[in-house]
Design a protein around this motif. Structure first.
Motif, PDB file in Angstrom:
ATOM      1  N   GLN A 357      25.888 -14.983  -8.655  1.00  0.00           N
ATOM      2  CA  GLN A 357      25.587 -13.725  -9.328  1.00  0.00           C
ATOM      3  C   GLN A 357      26.382 -12.567  -8.743  1.00  0.00           C
ATOM      4  OE1 GLN A 357      21.340 -13.401  -8.990  1.00  0.00           O
ATOM      5  NE2 GLN A 357      20.943 -14.811 -10.698  1.00  0.00           N
ATOM      6  N   ARG A 361      28.851 -10.198 -10.902  1.00  0.00           N
ATOM      7  CA  ARG A 361      28.667  -8.749 -10.908  1.00  0.00           C
ATOM      8  C   ARG A 361      29.984  -8.034 -10.585  1.00  0.00           C
ATOM      9  NH1 ARG A 361      24.062  -5.645 -10.702  1.00  0.00           N
ATOM     10  NH2 ARG A 361      24.584  -3.420 -10.713  1.00  0.00           N
ATOM     11  N   GLU A 364      32.517  -8.441 -13.606  1.00  0.00           N
ATOM     12  CA  GLU A 364      32.222  -7.563 -14.740  1.00  0.00           C
ATOM     13  C   GLU A 364      32.692  -6.134 -14.477  1.00  0.00           C
ATOM     14  OE1 GLU A 364      28.076  -7.922 -15.368  1.00  0.00           O
ATOM     15  OE2 GLU A 364      28.168  -9.988 -16.126  1.00  0.00           O
ATOM     16  N   ASN A 365      32.529  -5.658 -13.262  1.00  0.00           N
ATOM     17  CA  ASN A 365      32.966  -4.301 -12.938  1.00  0.00           C
ATOM     18  C   ASN A 365      34.478  -4.191 -12.861  1.00  0.00           C
ATOM     19  OD1 ASN A 365      30.352  -3.176 -12.739  1.00  0.00           O
ATOM     20  ND2 ASN A 365      30.113  -3.994 -10.668  1.00  0.00           N
ATOM     21  N   ILE A 467      23.339  -6.952  -4.117  1.00  0.00           N
ATOM     22  CA  ILE A 467      23.951  -6.365  -5.309  1.00  0.00           C
ATOM     23  C   ILE A 467      24.448  -4.959  -5.034  1.00  0.00           C
ATOM     24  CG2 ILE A 467      23.496  -5.595  -7.674  1.00  0.00           C
ATOM     25  CD1 ILE A 467      23.783  -8.571  -7.483  1.00  0.00           C
ATOM     26  N   ASP A 471      28.110  -2.987  -5.724  1.00  0.00           N
ATOM     27  CA  ASP A 471      28.286  -1.700  -6.412  1.00  0.00           C
ATOM     28  C   ASP A 471      29.020  -0.706  -5.523  1.00  0.00           C
ATOM     29  OD1 ASP A 471      26.929  -2.828  -8.506  1.00  0.00           O
ATOM     30  OD2 ASP A 471      24.978  -1.982  -7.938  1.00  0.00           O
TER      31      ASP A 471
END
Length: 783
Positions: A357, A361, A364-365, A467, A471
């Protein structure tokens, strides 16, 4: 239930030891201690011995006392958790269990080994497999090679290398495999390097990191024709660099055709434990053997790697070293046996799923970011993300035609590749430093060059990546992209400005991640190269010091410690608001100032020496003139005093001063007359940048003005129109900006009347020329 007191005490001691080792809150007195204290000096063993607390304290000092980066080490220890303690407890239990009687030890080790093997085969979908536990992750493949040699060469046990000499074995390894794997196998097996065949990856079709199956087929056929024996093929389910998976299904068919052994290794094998597995990785369950590195996948310290294999003859497995009759060697599985039970099936799957995951993540960014190019095999389930910064040059279109016309690679394209490798190296290091919990690193790929790799299956369990760390990693990447693009765009402008500037030399260093490298040239007529080199080093060092004293956002340095150019100023990354012309001009002006000051100091000794000689000559000449002026009688002691009493001699003092700047003797007569120092020769003005702008409050050096040119011209035109309106209301003899007093207003009215009368008189005579405004103003001023 009753617990063995010894086991309970062992677990208690382990918990206390781990708490002491993980406690990083030190006292202020300990931080202020010297690095090498007396207690750190090795000495003889104490006769009475030491207690456990003192020994653990010594271990803690050795672990953290001399580490420069204590944060990273302590962070890694803090994320071990209880599952890490269970793995460490397994090593202590293995030492304790080894002292049991032989029969009880055999039963216990058999149960531990069978349970662990069964759990792993079910967890990773490898049916009817056996397991070999080893510390070095390459040792499992080494044992498999020996097993295949024993299987394919029936007389190998009796005749040894003579059998291999008659029919040379061949081990096929992908060119994308980890470095040094083939050489390590040959060294351990006693085989020549010619027994290893590196199979190239696809260059025309498919992934650039997958093994070329068609080419492998031709290589095997050629080896068979030369009388060699294809022995084993090492495939990848996740290459060490980019995480790509070979075509395992086709490779398995090819191995069955030539009776070869197929061994698979790679990080993507961890996804076999998930509910959804890609077909390319699922084909690994049909291979003959695979190596699993559970320690990094699950964040378990000091647990062994596992090689699962299928073979029917246990005697050959024993001869190859895959199994052992010694019960103590079977205890290698004990730390893994404890950890797997502690995590459970759900815990193991959840850790691997969490790592996948994290990759999704980040991927996708990255898709939404400009100037970022990704290299991912399967975007839906890839556990490894590889990306790089990429931006096309403005002159790429011009060079593409020349590159197409010639088969030789254009030098500009080659330089561009080196520059991107340098910039991505810097980007990876910056991201790893800003977000250490992400575990990103820099990897060198054959086709893509230098890239940034994110492989959470190898790092997230140990570092505790979450996560929010991903970010934050993306936010840091967004901040670095404008810096990279601005620096890449301004590099060419900086090079052109430096080459146009007299006194500066542009140094091309493709390995420097920044704006560029510049050197101030020292011009000297001397032929002594050593002296000129020292002077050049002195000037550029002083130039670097002065540039760092300026209030700017730029970083100036001497370059990398190894491999950099000498006597140069290295300029780091820049932003888009950099004024390159001002920067280059400031560097040149500062260098000229340092050079002139250096030459002034060099010539000071010679100037002072000549000045002293001239002063001595002038003093001697002044004494001779004084003798002629006073006369010979005044020089006699008695007669001279009497003569001076009757007729005093008055002579004006004549002094001299030595001007160091001009290097000449000057008279002090003007000083005695005006009681002030004469002007003399003034020192030369300090060179300054002609492009230096008046900065706004808070604006740093080398920054462009925040106002745009359009806004500035519009403001200027508005203010200019206002000034014209004020000039229309101002009397003719009043200059702009001058205020009108009462007397000035009265004079202005009189001037206005005179001008009006003169104009009316001249308008009557229409045959004359137009009235002269200047002449009217002169008459008004005379009145």
């Amino acid at each position: 239930k009753m617990v063995d007191p010894t086991l309970a005490e062992m677990g208690k001691n382990l918990n206390e030891a781990m708490k002491m080792l993980e406690d990083n809150q030190r006292k202020v007195e300990e931080e202020n201690e010297k690095k090498y204290a007396r207690k750190d000096i090795p000495g003889p063993l104490q006769g009475s011995g030491q207690d456990m607390v003192s020994i653990l304290q010594l271990v803690q000092n050795l672990m953290h006392g001399e580490e420069e980066e204590e944060t990273s080490q302590s962070y890694r220890l803090q994320n071990l958790g209880e599952q890490g303690h269970m793995a460490l407890l397994g090593h202590s239990l293995a030492a304790y269990i080894s002292v049991l009687d032989r029969e009880r030890l055999r039963k216990l080790t058999t149960r531990i080994l069978s349970d662990t093997t069964l759990w792993l085969c079910r967890l990773f979908r490898y049916e009817n497999g056996s397991a070999y536990y080893h510390e070095d992750d390459r040792e499992g493949l080494l044992k498999i090679c020996r097993l295949v040699i024993h299987t394919r060469y029936e007389d190998y046990t009796l005749e040894g290398f003579n059998v291999l000499y008659t029919k040379q074995p061949v081990i096929y390894i992908s060119s994308a495999a980890r470095t040094g794997l083939g050489q390590a196998l040959c060294n351990q097996l006693g085989l020549p390097l010619s027994c290893v065949c590196r199979v190239p990856c696809n260059t025309m079709f498919g992934s650039q990191h997958q093994m070329d199956v068609a080419l492998l087929d031709r290589l095997i056929k050629d080896d068979v024709e030369f009388g060699k024996l294809p022995l084993l093929l090492v495939a990848n389910a996740g290459t060490p660099g980019a995480g790509h998976t070979d075509k395992l299904g086709r490779l398995k068919e090819l191995c069955e055709q030539y009776r070869m052994w197929l061994h698979v290794e790679g990080v993507n094998l961890a996804t076999l434990a998930l509910g959804y597995v890609s077909s390319s990785v699922l084909a690994a369950t049909k291979c003959d053997s695979m190596t699993l590195t559970l320690g990094s996948w699950l964040g378990l310290p000091a647990v062994p790697a596992v090689t699962l294999y299928r073979h029917e003859d246990p005697s050959l497995s024993l001869a190859a070293g895959l199994t052992s009759s010694q019960p103590v060697e079977k205890l290698r599985a004990l730390p893994l046996w404890l950890s797997l039970q502690y995590l459970g099936h759900d815990g193991i799957v959840e850790r691997i799923k969490h790592a996948s995951q994290l990759s999704q993540r980040l991927l996708e960014n990255l898709k939404n970011l400009d100037f970022i190019k990704t290299s991912v095999e399967d975007e839906l389930s890839s556990p490894v993300v590889v990306f790089k910064f990429f931006q096309e040059y403005s002159n790429r279109g011009q060079t593409s035609h020349a590159a197409q016309a010639s088969t030789i690679q254009h030098p500009i394209i080659s330089n561009e590749r080196h520059i991107y490798d340098t910039f991505n190296q810097w980007l990876g290091e910056q991201l790893a430093q800003l977000v250490p919990a992400s575990g990103v690193d820099v990897v060198e790929l054959e086709d893509e060059g230098t890239c940034v790799r994110f492989s959470p299956l190898m790092t997230s369990a140990v570092l505790g990546t979450e996560i929010q760390d991903i970010d934050y990693l993306v936010d840091c990447l967004k901040m670095k992209i404008p810096v990279l693009t601005s620096t890449l765009q301004l590099r060419e402008e900086f090079e052109q400005e430096v080459r146009r500037t007299v006194g500066l030399l542009y140094i091309e260093d493709l390995a420097w991640p920044g704006l560029g490298v510049v050197r101030y040239n020292y011009h000297s007529d001397e032929k002594n190269d050593d002296k000129q080199e020292k002077e050049l080093e002195k000037i550029n060092t002083e130039l670097l010091k002065k540039l760092n004293e300026l209030e700017s956002d730029l970083t100036f340095s001497l370059g990398p410690e190894f491999g950099g150019q000498k006597n140069c100023v290295y300029i780091g990354m820049v932003t888009e608001d950099l004024d390159v012309s001002e920067l280059v001009e400031t560097i040149a002006a500062t260098g000229r100032e340092i050079e002139e000051n250096s030459r002034l100091l060099e010539n000071m000794t010679e100037v002072v020496r000549k000045g002293i000689q001239e002063a001595q000559l002038q003093l001697q000449k002044a004494n001779e003139e004084r003798l002629l002026e006073e006369g010979l009688l005044r020089q006699i002691p008695v007669v001279g005093s009497v003569l001076n009493w009757f007729s005093p001699f008055q002579a004006s003092p004549k002094g001299r001063t030595f001007n160091l700047t001009a290097g000449s003797l000057e008279s002090t007569e003007s000083m005695y007359v005006s009681k002030a120092q004469g002007t003399g020769s003034t020192p030369p003005p300090t060179p300054t940048s002609s492009l230096a702008k008046q900065r706004l409050p808070g604006q740093k050096a080398f920054k462009r003005s925040l106002r745009s040119s359009d806004g500035f011209s519009e403001t200027s035109s508005i203010s200019h129109c206002d000034d014209l309106d004020k000039l229309d209301q101002r009397p003719p003899n009043l200059s702009p900006g001058q205020e009108q007093g009462p007397l000035e207003m009265e004079g202005a009215e009189e001037q206005k009347e005179v001008v009006q009368a003169k104009t009316d008189t001249e308008d009557i005579h229409s045959d004359k020329s137009p009235p002269d405004c200047t002449k009217a103003e002169d008459q008004a001023s005379q009145r």
